[in-house]
Design a protein around this motif. Structure first.
Motif, PDB file in Angstrom:
ATOM      1  N   VAL A 107     -14.561 -51.808 -18.952  1.00 53.20           N
ATOM      2  CA  VAL A 107     -15.738 -52.398 -19.585  1.00 53.20           C
ATOM      3  C   VAL A 107     -16.228 -51.484 -20.704  1.00 53.20           C
ATOM      4  CG1 VAL A 107     -17.304 -51.340 -17.894  1.00 53.20           C
ATOM      5  CG2 VAL A 107     -18.018 -53.417 -19.089  1.00 53.20           C
ATOM      6  N   HIS A 108     -16.818 -52.069 -21.710  1.00 51.42           N
ATOM      7  CA  HIS A 108     -17.477 -51.309 -22.767  1.00 51.42           C
ATOM      8  C   HIS A 108     -18.754 -50.702 -22.188  1.00 51.42           C
ATOM      9  CE1 HIS A 108     -19.473 -50.382 -26.555  1.00 51.42           C
ATOM     10  NE2 HIS A 108     -18.409 -50.752 -27.233  1.00 51.42           N
ATOM     11  N   LEU A 190     -12.133 -48.067 -30.815  1.00 54.95           N
ATOM     12  CA  LEU A 190     -12.193 -49.439 -30.307  1.00 54.95           C
ATOM     13  C   LEU A 190     -11.804 -50.380 -31.430  1.00 54.95           C
ATOM     14  CD1 LEU A 190     -15.540 -49.344 -28.337  1.00 54.95           C
ATOM     15  CD2 LEU A 190     -13.445 -50.310 -27.402  1.00 54.95           C
ATOM     16  N   MET A 191     -11.094 -51.456 -31.067  1.00 56.08           N
ATOM     17  CA  MET A 191     -10.656 -52.388 -32.104  1.00 56.08           C
ATOM     18  C   MET A 191     -10.398 -53.759 -31.486  1.00 56.08           C
ATOM     19  SD  MET A 191      -7.702 -51.560 -34.891  1.00 56.08           S
ATOM     20  CE  MET A 191      -7.457 -52.562 -36.345  1.00 56.08           C
ATOM     21  N   PRO A 192     -10.779 -54.843 -32.168  1.00 58.30           N
ATOM     22  CA  PRO A 192     -10.432 -56.175 -31.661  1.00 58.30           C
ATOM     23  C   PRO A 192      -8.922 -56.327 -31.556  1.00 58.30           C
ATOM     24  CG  PRO A 192     -12.083 -56.332 -33.401  1.00 58.30           C
ATOM     25  CD  PRO A 192     -11.589 -54.911 -33.397  1.00 58.30           C
ATOM     26  N   GLN A 193      -8.465 -56.847 -30.427  1.00 60.89           N
ATOM     27  CA  GLN A 193      -7.020 -56.980 -30.248  1.00 60.89           C
ATOM     28  C   GLN A 193      -6.420 -57.971 -31.240  1.00 60.89           C
ATOM     29  OE1 GLN A 193      -5.018 -55.894 -26.995  1.00 60.89           O
ATOM     30  NE2 GLN A 193      -6.622 -56.116 -25.448  1.00 60.89           N
ATOM     31  N   ARG A 222     -13.910 -58.657 -22.068  1.00 58.55           N
ATOM     32  CA  ARG A 222     -13.144 -59.829 -21.641  1.00 58.55           C
ATOM     33  C   ARG A 222     -11.677 -59.749 -22.071  1.00 58.55           C
ATOM     34  NH1 ARG A 222     -17.817 -60.665 -23.629  1.00 58.55           N
ATOM     35  NH2 ARG A 222     -16.932 -60.982 -25.707  1.00 58.55           N
ATOM     36  N   GLY A 223     -11.216 -58.563 -22.383  1.00 54.14           N
ATOM     37  CA  GLY A 223      -9.845 -58.373 -22.827  1.00 54.14           C
ATOM     38  C   GLY A 223      -9.652 -58.573 -24.309  1.00 54.14           C
ATOM     39  N   GLU A 224     -10.744 -58.829 -25.040  1.00 55.28           N
ATOM     40  CA  GLU A 224     -10.640 -59.136 -26.466  1.00 55.28           C
ATOM     41  C   GLU A 224     -10.556 -57.883 -27.338  1.00 55.28           C
ATOM     42  OE1 GLU A 224     -14.053 -61.556 -27.165  1.00 55.28           O
ATOM     43  OE2 GLU A 224     -13.438 -63.087 -25.695  1.00 55.28           O
ATOM     44  N   TRP A 225     -10.974 -56.744 -26.827  1.00 56.80           N
ATOM     45  CA  TRP A 225     -10.932 -55.475 -27.567  1.00 56.80           C
ATOM     46  C   TRP A 225     -10.037 -54.499 -26.818  1.00 56.80           C
ATOM     47  CZ3 TRP A 225     -14.434 -53.631 -31.666  1.00 56.80           C
ATOM     48  CH2 TRP A 225     -15.194 -54.669 -32.238  1.00 56.80           C
ATOM     49  N   LEU A 226      -9.509 -53.536 -27.563  1.00 59.11           N
ATOM     50  CA  LEU A 226      -8.709 -52.473 -26.959  1.00 59.11           C
ATOM     51  C   LEU A 226      -9.424 -51.143 -27.169  1.00 59.11           C
ATOM     52  CD1 LEU A 226      -5.916 -52.063 -25.536  1.00 59.11           C
ATOM     53  CD2 LEU A 226      -5.083 -51.227 -27.751  1.00 59.11           C
ATOM     54  N   ASN A 227      -9.575 -50.395 -26.090  1.00 59.23           N
ATOM     55  CA  ASN A 227     -10.169 -49.067 -26.126  1.00 59.23           C
ATOM     56  C   ASN A 227      -9.056 -48.028 -26.004  1.00 59.23           C
ATOM     57  OD1 ASN A 227     -12.718 -47.279 -25.726  1.00 59.23           O
ATOM     58  ND2 ASN A 227     -11.384 -46.674 -24.040  1.00 59.23           N
ATOM     59  N   VAL A 228      -9.040 -47.058 -26.911  1.00 61.46           N
ATOM     60  CA  VAL A 228      -8.026 -45.998 -26.887  1.00 61.46           C
ATOM     61  C   VAL A 228      -8.728 -44.644 -26.856  1.00 61.46           C
ATOM     62  CG1 VAL A 228      -6.046 -44.965 -28.059  1.00 61.46           C
ATOM     63  CG2 VAL A 228      -6.426 -47.427 -28.215  1.00 61.46           C
TER      64      VAL A 228
END
Length: 401
Positions: A107-108, A190-193, A222-228
């Protein structure tokens, strides 16, 4: 009997404490330094042990609306790219739910804080004060009195220091100095997938392990962004308590030189990197480090830890659940507040110390070189999910739900 809990800090730990105190029948009065409730853009992982607490507080639906539910955890070599081991997570209703009664969630931070804030605001006995950090307190056998940067002094029955790594409450309560620099740096992005090539999108947690570094990525929102998150060994300049700095992708690329093409490609695809210099404290040595008299510490104020077990926010939420259990008992005239806060500390410090110690150990394993690295990789290939699963951590049931 109406009792009032004064809470320093409006982050995830402070809001969780306010919610738990309100649910326990106390008035909660929270003091936050910032002009608005906000969290720096970064993701966090919540194991089933933490998600069970949130579900117990009636937040299952709110969490489902903002979180991601990864299908598996995989560990890969940052050098070769080879998969070393996997642990099925099962999404919303698979392996983790079957084994531990709740899913594994990513989660963010701002989304988690937002749902906790909304829950606190629904409590009629909770009051939130922005731009009013606590600067001092005093306590006696009957009450605790706090002084904020503005306004009159406020008296309550208990003070909860949830004011983070650089806790003012801790400094006055324990006087044990500042957190230690670890020599580890965290780069976060963080970036939108949808903006990533399809081959770089992901709905699972992946940890890339390399010499003196590792990288973790997972979905949020909701799985729409990717956290690295890339953590490397090194130092940075500047004020130590300014933990969020701008960073340059070229700096990180230099630090990851020698890693496999697949990892370098993923890191290069991200933009807007931020940099944190990581600090912690030694594992807790006793309950006296979590409560003295009518003052208790919670979360990073009590037990800051490195993020190598993904349990920093989780332990704060577990603390809040146990705190609520103690405060509910303190409404009984038979039990005084100080005694119940000591019980809270007694029931929490050893688990927190174990998590702190395990996080330190994981850091050594994640960043291993030479023979230790060879042994780590061989063990993961042989035992896989048995090493990655942690029943002692995920299976514990905090009280106060």
């Amino acid at each position: 009997m109406i009792r009032q809990a004064l809470i320093a800090g409006g982050g995830i730990g402070g809001l969780a404490a306010a919610l738990s105190a309100s649910r326990a029948g106390w008035d909660a009065r929270l003091f936050e330094r910032a002009p608005a409730f906000s969290e720096v853009g970064a993701g966090i992982q919540l194991g089933p042990n933490v998600v069970r607490v949130l579900h117990g507080w009636g937040l299952a639906q709110a969490l489902q609306e903002v979180a991601a539910f990864p299908d598996r955890l995989q560990v890969r070599s940052a050098v070769s790219g080879q998969t070393l081991g996997e642990l099925p997570l099962g999404g919303r209703a698979g392996a983790m739910v079957e084994r531990y009664g709740a899913p594994y969630v990513t989660v963010h931070r701002a989304d988690l804080q937002g749902l906790l804030l909304a829950a606190v605001q629904q409590q009629t006995d909770a009051k939130l004060h922005l731009e009013r950090p606590l600067i001092s307190f005093s306590q006696n056998e009957q009450a605790v009195t706090v002084k904020a940067i503005s306004g009159p002094e406020v008296e309550g029955d208990a003070l909860i220091g949830a004011d983070g790594l650089w806790s003012t409450v801790r400094q006055q309560l324990l006087g044990d100095g500042l957190p230690r620099r670890t020599g580890h740096l965290a780069y976060r992005a963080l970036m939108p997938q949808a903006q990533l090539p399809k081959r770089l999108r992901s709905q699972h947690v992946t940890a890339w392990l390399g010499p003196r570094m590792h990288v973790v990525h997972y979905p949020v929102r909701r799985g729409e962004w990717l956290n690295v998150v890339a953590i490397v060994e090194g130092e940075t300049t500047g004020e130590p308590n300014l933990w969020d700095h701008s960073a340059h992708a070229c700096d990180l690329a230099r630090l990851l030189a020698g890693s496999c093409t697949a990892l370098q490609e993923r890191v290069a695809a991200m933009d807007r990197w931020r940099l944190w210099a990581l600090h912690d404290r030694a594992p807790m040595q006793g309950r006296h480090q979590q409560a003295v008299g009518r003052v208790a510490l919670l979360g990073d104020a009590a037990h800051p830890m490195l993020p190598y077990l993904a349990q920093g926010a989780g332990m704060a939420i577990e603390d809040a659940a146990e705190l609520g259990h103690a405060l509910a008992q303190a409404l009984d005239p038979v039990f005084d507040v100080s005694t119940m806060l000591q019980r809270y500390a007694l029931n929490r410090w050893q688990r927190n110390a174990r998590v702190q110690a395990r996080a330190l150990r994981n850091g050594q394993i994640f960043h291993a070189q030479g023979l230790l690295r060879w042994g780590r990789d061989a063990s993961l290939k042989l035992l896989g999910g048995k090493l990655l699963d942690m029943p002692w951590l995920y299976g514990a049931v905090p009280r106060g739900l």
